[in-house]
Design an enzyme around this catalytic site. Structure first.
Site, PDB file in Angstrom:
ATOM      1  N   GLU A  48     -12.489  13.470  -5.965  1.00  0.00           N
ATOM      2  CA  GLU A  48     -13.479  14.567  -6.209  1.00  0.00           C
ATOM      3  C   GLU A  48     -13.093  15.443  -7.557  1.00  0.00           C
ATOM      4  O   GLU A  48     -13.996  15.606  -8.259  1.00  0.00           O
ATOM      5  CB  GLU A  48     -13.747  15.374  -4.833  1.00  0.00           C
ATOM      6  CG  GLU A  48     -14.205  14.630  -3.990  1.00  0.00           C
ATOM      7  CD  GLU A  48     -12.929  13.962  -3.060  1.00  0.00           C
ATOM      8  OE1 GLU A  48     -13.388  13.829  -1.501  1.00  0.00           O
ATOM      9  OE2 GLU A  48     -12.114  13.604  -3.495  1.00  0.00           O
ATOM     10  N   THR A 160       6.248 -25.695   5.807  1.00  0.00           N
ATOM     11  CA  THR A 160       6.582 -24.332   4.787  1.00  0.00           C
ATOM     12  C   THR A 160       8.187 -24.595   3.960  1.00  0.00           C
ATOM     13  O   THR A 160       8.363 -23.977   3.161  1.00  0.00           O
ATOM     14  CB  THR A 160       6.732 -23.037   5.450  1.00  0.00           C
ATOM     15  OG1 THR A 160       7.855 -23.118   6.466  1.00  0.00           O
ATOM     16  CG2 THR A 160       5.266 -22.756   6.100  1.00  0.00           C
ATOM     17  N   ALA A 161       8.593 -25.592   4.467  1.00  0.00           N
ATOM     18  CA  ALA A 161       9.996 -25.880   3.840  1.00  0.00           C
ATOM     19  C   ALA A 161      10.533 -27.311   4.622  1.00  0.00           C
ATOM     20  O   ALA A 161      10.196 -27.710   5.727  1.00  0.00           O
ATOM     21  CB  ALA A 161      11.419 -24.976   4.075  1.00  0.00           C
ATOM     22  N   ARG A 183       1.125  -8.747  -2.917  1.00  0.00           N
ATOM     23  CA  ARG A 183       2.295  -7.736  -2.385  1.00  0.00           C
ATOM     24  C   ARG A 183       1.842  -6.612  -3.118  1.00  0.00           C
ATOM     25  O   ARG A 183       2.361  -5.665  -2.604  1.00  0.00           O
ATOM     26  CB  ARG A 183       3.363  -8.280  -3.292  1.00  0.00           C
ATOM     27  CG  ARG A 183       3.930  -9.592  -2.610  1.00  0.00           C
ATOM     28  CD  ARG A 183       5.479  -9.876  -3.390  1.00  0.00           C
ATOM     29  NE  ARG A 183       5.999 -11.176  -2.834  1.00  0.00           N
ATOM     30  CZ  ARG A 183       7.175 -11.750  -3.443  1.00  0.00           C
ATOM     31  NH1 ARG A 183       7.640 -11.138  -4.437  1.00  0.00           N
ATOM     32  NH2 ARG A 183       7.825 -12.649  -3.003  1.00  0.00           N
ATOM     33  N   GLY A 292      10.658 -16.055   7.532  1.00  0.00           N
ATOM     34  CA  GLY A 292      10.668 -17.310   8.136  1.00  0.00           C
ATOM     35  C   GLY A 292       9.821 -17.551   9.271  1.00  0.00           C
ATOM     36  O   GLY A 292       9.410 -16.721   9.876  1.00  0.00           O
TER      37      GLY A 292
END
Length: 362
Positions: A48, A160-161, A183, A292
């Site tokens: 404002e 993922t791995a 992020r 993880g």
């Protein structure tokens, strides 16, 4: 005009935390835009005041104008003065606001002050969009904990791995840059000590433009954080939550600039719920969880995950580490239900945003 104010608020999303991202447009009786603005950094002007300054800089008289604003003008003296007072003093005749501010220091008092001064107040237009822009702020004010977004990158079959731990890189450079943009909008990026020891990440924002770096938070029950970790090389604070009360180790990490918080649960692990409450007290609105499968599962089982941000690469990798190390189920109806909010291509990859049902009902 509310749509224009919402667009301004979106520009403030990376800048404003821990304050809400707010936009404001001042419009004359004949429909002319007199001034506009959005929230600045904490301690600087709110939307404002920025709009009033914009109008003054252009030599435009705002007396009798309407202020379209995406959140209730504040009514208290915080880092800055009350915006409701500024609007009254400027001679604004009408305020159209998307939402009431959930902050207990405001919570309707701004509207009451405006009405008491004879300003017409309308509330509601753009409410859903304004709230979505500030889910983290609303979560902190209403639930006393941040909004938690769990981010994972995986192959199409959910790996993922690999079994040997290799995970860089499953998804594309475009997906990684997009992940850094998410992020950037968070107040904190959180991981576990297992990820630190395995990958030695910086956890800062490097692949997207940002006016500020989020706090890096590590769940480290055994206080295993190496003093040489790359986390300490990046800009911004590092906060460690531990269940181990080792004064010498704490001091060594404090010497590297870390803040160490001792929050054990009854099993000798970090109390995750208590940690989120502490983060809220430290004005953290959104937590971007990049961890993880074990810590991911711990957050989910504790009911602390609000939504999932999943990047899927168009490849199959077979056995390895999965998204979450959840226990085996005996029936399908025991599974965790989700609602898909968005699905987009990012480079060659697929980005899915899914929310736990009812998590935004606060």
């Amino acid at each position: 005009m509310i749509d224009r104010a919402l667009a301004l608020a979106a520009q403030a999303r990376l800048l404003a935390p821990p304050n809400p991202a707010v936009g404001c447009v001042l419009v004359s009786a004949d429909g002319q835009v007199l001034g506009e603005g959005h929230t600045q950094r904490a301690g600087q002007a709110h939307a404002e005041v920025m709009a009033l300054r914009d109008a003054a800089g252009k030599g435009r008289d705002v007396r009798g104008a309407t202020a379209y604003v995406t959140l209730e003008p504040c009514a208290h003296q915080g880092r800055t003065g009350p915006c409701s007072n500024a609007l009254v003093e400027a001679g604004i005749a009408r305020v159209v606001a998307s939402l009431q501010d959930p902050n207990p220091l405001v919570a309707g008092q701004g509207f009451a002050r405006l009405r008491a001064a004879g300003v017409q107040v309308e509330v509601g237009p753009g409410a859903e969009q304004a709230r979505e822009l500030n889910l983290g702020f609303f979560s902190r004010m209403v639930r006393a904990r941040p909004w938690v977004r769990l981010k994972v990158a995986a192959s199409l079959d959910g790996t993922t791995a690999l079994g040997n731990g290799q995970s860089q890189w499953i998804t594309s450079p475009e997906a990684r840059a997009d992940g850094h943009a998410w992020r950037a909008r968070a107040s904190a990026v959180l991981t576990g000590i297992g990820t630190v020891l395995a990958d030695d990440p910086r956890l800062d924002v490097r692949l997207a433009q940002t006016p500020r770096q989020p706090v890096r938070v590590v769940v480290d029950s055994g206080l295993q954080m190496p003093a040489t970790a790359r986390l300490f090389e990046a800009e911004g604070p590092v906060w460690l939550y531990t269940a181990t009360d080792d004064a010498a180790r704490r001091q060594a990490l404090a010497d590297r600039g870390a803040q160490v918080m001792h929050l054990p649960d009854t099993q000798g692990k970090v109390d995750l719920a208590a940690m989120l409450e502490d983060l809220a007290r430290r004005e953290i609105n959104e937590v971007h969880l990049e961890a993880g499968s074990k810590l991911n599962a711990s957050f989910l089982r504790a009911g602390l995950v609000d939504e999932l941000l999943v990047y899927l690469a168009p490849r199959l990798l077979g056995p390895g580490q999965g998204l979450l190390a959840l226990p085996a189920l005996s029936s399908l109806d025991e599974g965790t239900a989700l609602e898909f909010l968005d699905c987009q291509r990012v480079g060659p990859d697929l980005r899915i945003l899914a929310r736990l049902p009812g998590r935004d009902a606060f």
